[in-house]
Motif scaffolding. Sequence first.
Motif, PDB file in Angstrom:
ATOM      1  N   GLN A  94      32.264  30.730  44.136  1.00 10.17           N
ATOM      2  CA  GLN A  94      31.464  29.796  44.937  1.00 10.17           C
ATOM      3  C   GLN A  94      31.552  28.374  44.402  1.00 10.17           C
ATOM      4  N   TRP A  95      31.587  28.256  43.091  1.00 12.20           N
ATOM      5  CA  TRP A  95      31.675  26.914  42.512  1.00 12.20           C
ATOM      6  C   TRP A  95      33.000  26.246  42.867  1.00 12.20           C
ATOM      7  N   LEU A  96      34.077  27.001  42.796  1.00 13.74           N
ATOM      8  CA  LEU A  96      35.381  26.441  43.154  1.00 13.74           C
ATOM      9  C   LEU A  96      35.378  25.994  44.606  1.00 13.74           C
ATOM     10  N   ARG A  97      34.758  26.809  45.451  1.00 14.63           N
ATOM     11  CA  ARG A  97      34.697  26.467  46.863  1.00 14.63           C
ATOM     12  C   ARG A  97      33.846  25.220  47.091  1.00 14.63           C
ATOM     13  N   PHE A 160      40.114  23.461  38.167  1.00 15.17           N
ATOM     14  CA  PHE A 160      39.792  22.153  38.751  1.00 15.17           C
ATOM     15  C   PHE A 160      41.008  21.613  39.508  1.00 15.17           C
ATOM     16  N   LEU A 161      42.137  21.648  38.869  1.00 12.92           N
ATOM     17  CA  LEU A 161      43.367  21.183  39.525  1.00 12.92           C
ATOM     18  C   LEU A 161      43.650  21.979  40.796  1.00 12.92           C
ATOM     19  N   ALA A 162      43.465  23.276  40.711  1.00 15.50           N
ATOM     20  CA  ALA A 162      43.722  24.120  41.879  1.00 15.50           C
ATOM     21  C   ALA A 162      42.811  23.719  43.042  1.00 15.50           C
ATOM     22  N   ALA A 163      41.542  23.465  42.734  1.00 21.73           N
ATOM     23  CA  ALA A 163      40.598  23.075  43.781  1.00 21.73           C
ATOM     24  C   ALA A 163      40.996  21.734  44.392  1.00 21.73           C
ATOM     25  N   VAL A 164      41.371  20.792  43.542  1.00 17.45           N
ATOM     26  CA  VAL A 164      41.806  19.487  44.048  1.00 17.45           C
ATOM     27  C   VAL A 164      43.033  19.658  44.936  1.00 17.45           C
ATOM     28  N   SER A 165      43.933  20.511  44.511  1.00 13.73           N
ATOM     29  CA  SER A 165      45.154  20.732  45.289  1.00 13.73           C
ATOM     30  C   SER A 165      44.855  21.225  46.690  1.00 13.73           C
ATOM     31  N   VAL A 166      44.014  22.224  46.761  1.00 16.76           N
ATOM     32  CA  VAL A 166      43.693  22.780  48.072  1.00 16.76           C
ATOM     33  C   VAL A 166      43.037  21.706  48.937  1.00 16.76           C
ATOM     34  N   LEU A 180      45.152  27.955  54.558  1.00 15.96           N
ATOM     35  CA  LEU A 180      44.298  27.540  53.446  1.00 15.96           C
ATOM     36  C   LEU A 180      43.594  28.746  52.841  1.00 15.96           C
ATOM     37  N   GLY A 181      43.134  29.628  53.711  1.00 16.88           N
ATOM     38  CA  GLY A 181      42.464  30.827  53.228  1.00 16.88           C
ATOM     39  C   GLY A 181      43.394  31.673  52.368  1.00 16.88           C
ATOM     40  N   ARG A 182      44.622  31.824  52.827  1.00 18.67           N
ATOM     41  CA  ARG A 182      45.577  32.617  52.035  1.00 18.67           C
ATOM     42  C   ARG A 182      45.869  31.941  50.705  1.00 18.67           C
ATOM     43  N   LEU A 183      45.927  30.620  50.723  1.00 19.29           N
ATOM     44  CA  LEU A 183      46.185  29.886  49.480  1.00 19.29           C
ATOM     45  C   LEU A 183      45.044  30.100  48.485  1.00 19.29           C
ATOM     46  N   ARG A 184      43.819  30.044  48.990  1.00 20.79           N
ATOM     47  CA  ARG A 184      42.664  30.278  48.114  1.00 20.79           C
ATOM     48  C   ARG A 184      42.723  31.682  47.538  1.00 20.79           C
ATOM     49  N   ALA A 185      43.083  32.644  48.392  1.00 21.23           N
ATOM     50  CA  ALA A 185      43.174  34.028  47.935  1.00 21.23           C
ATOM     51  C   ALA A 185      44.241  34.160  46.856  1.00 21.23           C
ATOM     52  N   LEU A 186      45.333  33.463  47.049  1.00 22.31           N
ATOM     53  CA  LEU A 186      46.418  33.508  46.070  1.00 22.31           C
ATOM     54  C   LEU A 186      45.944  32.987  44.721  1.00 22.31           C
ATOM     55  N   ILE A 187      45.232  31.881  44.750  1.00 23.54           N
ATOM     56  CA  ILE A 187      44.720  31.302  43.503  1.00 23.54           C
ATOM     57  C   ILE A 187      43.733  32.260  42.848  1.00 23.54           C
ATOM     58  N   GLU A 188      42.889  32.834  43.695  1.00 22.90           N
ATOM     59  CA  GLU A 188      41.870  33.724  43.129  1.00 22.90           C
ATOM     60  C   GLU A 188      42.515  34.934  42.459  1.00 22.90           C
ATOM     61  N   SER A 189      43.466  35.530  43.126  1.00 22.98           N
ATOM     62  CA  SER A 189      44.120  36.682  42.498  1.00 22.98           C
ATOM     63  C   SER A 189      44.964  36.228  41.321  1.00 22.98           C
ATOM     64  N   GLY A 190      45.155  34.922  41.204  1.00 24.14           N
ATOM     65  CA  GLY A 190      45.891  34.414  40.058  1.00 24.14           C
ATOM     66  C   GLY A 190      45.045  34.319  38.805  1.00 24.14           C
ATOM     67  N   TYR A 191      43.776  34.013  38.955  1.00 25.21           N
ATOM     68  CA  TYR A 191      42.959  33.865  37.753  1.00 25.21           C
ATOM     69  C   TYR A 191      42.133  35.109  37.447  1.00 25.21           C
ATOM     70  N   ARG A 192      42.070  36.027  38.401  1.00 27.83           N
ATOM     71  CA  ARG A 192      41.257  37.215  38.184  1.00 27.83           C
ATOM     72  C   ARG A 192      41.882  38.173  37.183  1.00 27.83           C
ATOM     73  N   GLU A 193      41.055  38.842  36.454  1.00 28.63           N
ATOM     74  CA  GLU A 193      41.540  39.919  35.594  1.00 28.63           C
ATOM     75  C   GLU A 193      42.000  41.053  36.480  1.00 28.63           C
ATOM     76  N   GLN A 194      43.064  41.709  36.088  1.00 25.46           N
ATOM     77  CA  GLN A 194      43.655  42.693  36.990  1.00 25.46           C
ATOM     78  C   GLN A 194      42.782  43.918  37.220  1.00 25.46           C
ATOM     79  N   ASP A 195      41.997  44.279  36.192  1.00 28.18           N
ATOM     80  CA  ASP A 195      41.175  45.479  36.355  1.00 28.18           C
ATOM     81  C   ASP A 195      39.913  45.186  37.154  1.00 28.18           C
ATOM     82  N   ASP A 196      39.801  43.951  37.630  1.00 35.31           N
ATOM     83  CA  ASP A 196      38.573  43.576  38.323  1.00 35.31           C
ATOM     84  C   ASP A 196      38.684  43.843  39.819  1.00 35.31           C
ATOM     85  N   GLU A 197      38.726  45.087  40.167  1.00 31.84           N
ATOM     86  CA  GLU A 197      38.752  45.443  41.591  1.00 31.84           C
ATOM     87  C   GLU A 197      37.356  45.856  42.025  1.00 31.84           C
ATOM     88  N   GLU A 198      37.051  45.605  43.247  1.00 31.48           N
ATOM     89  CA  GLU A 198      35.704  46.009  43.704  1.00 31.48           C
ATOM     90  C   GLU A 198      35.776  46.607  45.081  1.00 31.48           C
TER      91      GLU A 198
END
Lengths: 198, 198
Positions: A94-97, A160-166, A180-198
């Motif tokens: 939410q903060w990134l958004r 921060f850079l990622a947010a500015v980029s978007v 844009l939505g797909r780009l955000r998703a890409l970034i999110e799956s980029g910083y998330r820990e892999q075992d963090d599935e929900e």
Amino acid sequence: MSAGEQRGRKPRADVQRNRAALLETAQRHFLQHGVGTSLEAVAKETGVGPGTLYRHFPTREALLAAVLQTRSEELVARRAEIARLGDASEALRQWLRAMEEYFSAFSGLPEPLMAAAREREPDNPLTLPCDDLIATTDERLLAAQRAGHARQSVKGYDLFLAAVSVAWISGTGATDEESLGRLRALIESGYREQDDEE
Amino acid sequence: MSAGEQRGRKPRADVQRNRAALLETAQRHFLQHGVGTSLEAVAKETGVGPGTLYRHFPTREALLAAVLQTRSEELVARRAEIARLGDASEALRQWLRAMEEYFSAFSGLPEPLMAAAREREPDNPLTLPCDDLIATTDERLLAAQRAGHARQSVKGYDLFLAAVSVAWISGTGATDEESLGRLRALIESGYREQDDEE
DNA sequence: AGTGCATACGGAGGCAGCATCCGCTTTGAT
DNA sequence: ATCAAAGCGGATGCTGCCTCCGTATGCACT
């Protein structure tokens, strides 16, 4: 209240009036034409001379910072809300958004923002907001990392850079909301820990 | 060779000479001052009048496209090399990097590039390169997806946007190479399939 | 109410860059 | 050597930035 030291004379009435009117017009023009809009046009439409505009706001950045004031306060409020969230991962998202939306207030805003981040001269009124945002991003990221929701290799500044980029891409107007939505998703799956599935 | 139809007269010598000299000067100025450099200054330093510059290159974009010609050819060559790689994942990575370097040729290049991608008017000489790059990105991505190295949800255009973004940030000069590296890594781990560990 | 002074106003003006137009020069062909 | 086409280049008009200074305005004090 407020006036810590209004030594001598009471401030003139027209000053406040002009300042407010200028901010009003400037916001409209920034919204319609982006941050590069003609300051002369802003002055003319407000009904004041260029000199008056430049006396109140010596640089384009100063005017921009003043116009952003309201939104900055909104962002600070939102930050406080987000900080109260239990889920650190959701809070970070939410903060990134929220940052991204802030950067997208006017088309072309990311440029002067990054310029302010570059030159460490404190006379640039946009520098201070920036520092604050990066620091907050770090806080939210650290919380998420402690909770095992974000990779350790990522730094707050990266996000921060990622947010500015978007926001920048969004401002170019070359891209639909879906991409844009797909780009955000890409970034999110980029910083998330892999075992963090929900 | 080359001249398909030089009907009538042989082209004048000064035309080619001026054109080459303008490109030379323009490249230097774009390198030093970014894509927003003064075209008047380019003309003056070349030793020709503004009229001559604008006759050869009607718009800033036209000049930019002409100056980029050499680099475009290099990129095409590199694309051919990359296409021959066996590892689709590595090929995609290298292609993204190649695009990013291309976009970083001059500071401020991403803006007109995205503008060209926005307006589908074909009179913009930067539109064609763009389309080509997006198509190639799609090819490389599809290959990686078929090999199970990239998420199905990602689209070529997304990665194109990501590459432009990194180039844009790089061009602002506000960021060190280390941060850029982490940003690239973040993007990469964003589009990679999770089981693709090596 | 009237006066005086600090403060702020606003527009004229200098500067830089863009883009165009047209009289003159250069160039290649004869 | 001559000619016409092709190209040249600078003068020009325009927009926007930013500054400077003579003038108007509003506040304070009487």
